[in-house]
Design a protein around this motif. Sequence first.
Motif, mmCIF file in Angstrom:
data_model
loop_
_atom_site.group_PDB
_atom_site.id
_atom_site.type_symbol
_atom_site.label_atom_id
_atom_site.label_comp_id
_atom_site.label_asym_id
_atom_site.label_seq_id
_atom_site.Cartn_x
_atom_site.Cartn_y
_atom_site.Cartn_z
ATOM 1 N N GLY A 191 -42.593 -42.844 19.158
ATOM 2 C CA GLY A 191 -41.391 -41.781 18.626
ATOM 3 C C GLY A 191 -40.709 -41.444 20.066
ATOM 4 O O GLY A 191 -39.712 -40.687 20.096
ATOM 5 N N GLU A 192 -41.216 -41.874 21.403
ATOM 6 C CA GLU A 192 -40.667 -41.535 22.518
ATOM 7 C C GLU A 192 -39.362 -42.315 22.561
ATOM 8 O O GLU A 192 -39.106 -43.574 22.724
ATOM 9 C CB GLU A 192 -41.610 -41.602 23.576
ATOM 10 N N SER A 193 -38.268 -41.458 22.926
ATOM 11 C CA SER A 193 -36.968 -42.525 23.062
ATOM 12 C C SER A 193 -36.796 -42.804 24.496
ATOM 13 O O SER A 193 -37.770 -42.570 25.401
ATOM 14 C CB SER A 193 -35.804 -41.243 22.777
ATOM 15 N N ASN B 110 -36.723 -40.086 31.620
ATOM 16 C CA ASN B 110 -36.983 -38.649 32.360
ATOM 17 C C ASN B 110 -38.161 -38.501 32.682
ATOM 18 O O ASN B 110 -38.545 -38.109 33.979
ATOM 19 C CB ASN B 110 -36.210 -37.602 31.505
ATOM 20 N N ALA B 111 -39.183 -38.924 31.965
ATOM 21 C CA ALA B 111 -40.468 -38.540 32.013
ATOM 22 C C ALA B 111 -40.984 -39.345 33.251
ATOM 23 O O ALA B 111 -41.739 -38.783 34.254
ATOM 24 C CB ALA B 111 -41.294 -38.634 30.928
ATOM 25 N N VAL C 92 -29.173 -42.918 37.331
ATOM 26 C CA VAL C 92 -29.205 -44.157 36.598
ATOM 27 C C VAL C 92 -28.062 -44.268 35.581
ATOM 28 O O VAL C 92 -28.028 -43.263 34.952
ATOM 29 C CB VAL C 92 -30.660 -44.221 36.043
ATOM 30 N N ALA C 93 -27.300 -45.238 35.387
ATOM 31 C CA ALA C 93 -26.315 -45.238 34.455
ATOM 32 C C ALA C 93 -26.702 -46.646 33.575
ATOM 33 O O ALA C 93 -27.339 -47.693 34.098
ATOM 34 C CB ALA C 93 -24.946 -45.580 34.823
ATOM 35 N N ARG C 94 -26.728 -46.389 32.293
ATOM 36 C CA ARG C 94 -26.924 -47.392 31.271
ATOM 37 C C ARG C 94 -25.724 -47.741 30.673
ATOM 38 O O ARG C 94 -25.231 -46.924 29.772
ATOM 39 C CB ARG C 94 -28.204 -47.132 30.463
ATOM 40 N N ASP C 95 -25.081 -48.955 30.580
ATOM 41 C CA ASP C 95 -23.907 -49.165 29.740
ATOM 42 C C ASP C 95 -22.917 -48.374 30.035
ATOM 43 O O ASP C 95 -21.900 -47.931 29.408
ATOM 44 C CB ASP C 95 -24.229 -49.243 28.382
ATOM 45 N N GLY C 96 -22.728 -48.087 31.168
ATOM 46 C CA GLY C 96 -21.682 -46.928 31.836
ATOM 47 C C GLY C 96 -21.827 -45.596 31.589
ATOM 48 O O GLY C 96 -21.133 -44.675 31.880
ATOM 49 N N GLN C 97 -22.886 -45.085 30.954
ATOM 50 C CA GLN C 97 -23.282 -43.963 31.026
ATOM 51 C C GLN C 97 -24.356 -43.370 31.590
ATOM 52 O O GLN C 97 -25.253 -43.940 31.750
ATOM 53 C CB GLN C 97 -23.728 -43.532 29.347
ATOM 54 N N VAL C 98 -24.334 -42.111 32.267
ATOM 55 C CA VAL C 98 -25.361 -41.629 33.172
ATOM 56 C C VAL C 98 -26.539 -41.264 32.289
ATOM 57 O O VAL C 98 -26.259 -40.379 31.391
ATOM 58 C CB VAL C 98 -24.626 -40.568 34.019
ATOM 59 N N ALA C 99 -27.557 -41.867 32.581
ATOM 60 C CA ALA C 99 -28.908 -41.580 31.780
ATOM 61 C C ALA C 99 -30.033 -40.631 32.391
ATOM 62 O O ALA C 99 -30.653 -39.898 31.977
ATOM 63 C CB ALA C 99 -29.694 -42.851 31.390
ATOM 64 N N THR D 215 -39.861 -49.763 38.186
ATOM 65 C CA THR D 215 -40.563 -49.879 36.962
ATOM 66 C C THR D 215 -40.525 -48.819 35.986
ATOM 67 O O THR D 215 -40.542 -49.102 34.939
ATOM 68 C CB THR D 215 -42.188 -49.707 37.590
ATOM 69 N N ALA D 216 -40.064 -47.584 36.329
ATOM 70 C CA ALA D 216 -39.959 -46.742 35.631
ATOM 71 C C ALA D 216 -38.626 -46.890 34.750
ATOM 72 O O ALA D 216 -38.457 -46.774 33.688
ATOM 73 C CB ALA D 216 -39.715 -45.142 36.265
ATOM 74 N N VAL D 217 -37.474 -47.339 35.529
ATOM 75 C CA VAL D 217 -36.144 -47.668 34.988
ATOM 76 C C VAL D 217 -36.272 -48.711 33.889
ATOM 77 O O VAL D 217 -35.890 -48.415 32.591
ATOM 78 C CB VAL D 217 -35.212 -48.024 35.855
ATOM 79 N N TYR D 218 -36.780 -49.773 34.353
ATOM 80 C CA TYR D 218 -37.193 -50.776 33.207
ATOM 81 C C TYR D 218 -37.969 -50.580 32.167
ATOM 82 O O TYR D 218 -37.765 -51.105 30.889
ATOM 83 C CB TYR D 218 -37.743 -52.149 33.875
#
Length: 411
Positions: A28-30, A36-37, A59-66, A402-405
């Motif tokens: 259930g973790e998004s 973030n964690a 970090v940006a994913r698909d143009g949105q700051v994550a 590693t955290a990002v991927y």
Amino acid sequence: MRDPKRMFGRWPLLLLVVLALLPRPLAGESRADTLNARLDAVVAQAVAENRIVGGVVVVARDGQVAYRKAFGLADREAGRPARPDTLFRLASMSKPLVSAAALALADQGRLSLDDPVTRWLPYFQARLADGSPATITVRQLLTHTAGLSYGFLEPPDGPLARAGVSDGLDRPGISLAENLRRLATVPLSFPPGTDWGYSLSIDVLGAVVAAAGGGELPEVVARVLTGPLGMADTAFVAASRERLSVPYAAGPGGPHRMADPEVMANKASGVRFSPSRATDAQAYPSGGAGLVGTADDYLRFLEAVRRDGGGVLAPQTARAMTANQIGDLRPALAGHGRGFGFGAAVLVERQAGQPANVGQWAWSGVYGSHFFLDRQAGLSVVVLTNTTPDGMSGRFPAEIATAVYAADATP
């Protein structure tokens, strides 16, 4: 300073180790929760273990700051915390920016990548070890295949040291033109185009950009790149002394505040730093090491490249930046399975257990920062710290990646 080859080359091995220890995401973790964690844990541990003094991760994913957070201290002695708008010395992360400025001028028809350097810098007459003349092109400057070198990669009494050539991180008290005149007296390490060698080629490119752009390098870079992209805090002189981070260097007892000058030894000789260069308007603009900026600004640049130029580069030019430009050459300094594009290394052969996709474009800066852009994953990642070398190489960058991927793989 640690051996440059080891600083870059250990990334894949460290990633394998970190990945083996990484727990699976909770049910259930998004992706946002996971990112973030995991990143919060990475930066908190780096500060707690006194490996990193302070920094900013975006970090940006698909143009949105994550993810966008500052951590630790910008000035440990004054107790000043790092903030998202803290300024950092970009060091070699300047190279992709100045390379992009050159490519923008090429898109405008102001220069050609196949121009000989002497078209723009008549005094830069390169010669081989046997004294015969050699022709260096703009393209070879962009790809570090020009046959030039860096003083910190040579012995203390090496040719560049004997010629009094600056690596662009100290304050030698001379002009850019004078530094390049001295550089031109040193025989090339190899015939242009035949090998890859990390070097002062982007400092030479900076002088070409200035000549082709019809102004001083800082003005041309602002006109063709940082201005159009809204990178208001990126310049060759810090936009604000109050927001500028204090640099720290690793030592036996943990990071210490850099002296001025500070020499960090490596197996060859040493890297000579002058932190005050970032506030000295009289210091020559080093295209390979001289820019100061923020993580937000650098993200704007990476996103422009990822989005096929972002209006400052032609789409095919932006794609070429992140594509291998050096054929079968494999620079040991860039890490296993990597070639080189324009301004940064490119992953061309995915390593077992390595999370990055083929085509990942990445580089780092010796003051303690790194970035990567993975077009296939839609990722742009900027990590600016004030601690060398741990912010640029080894365990910390491996943990960040590693955290990002891992978060990107979360359903």
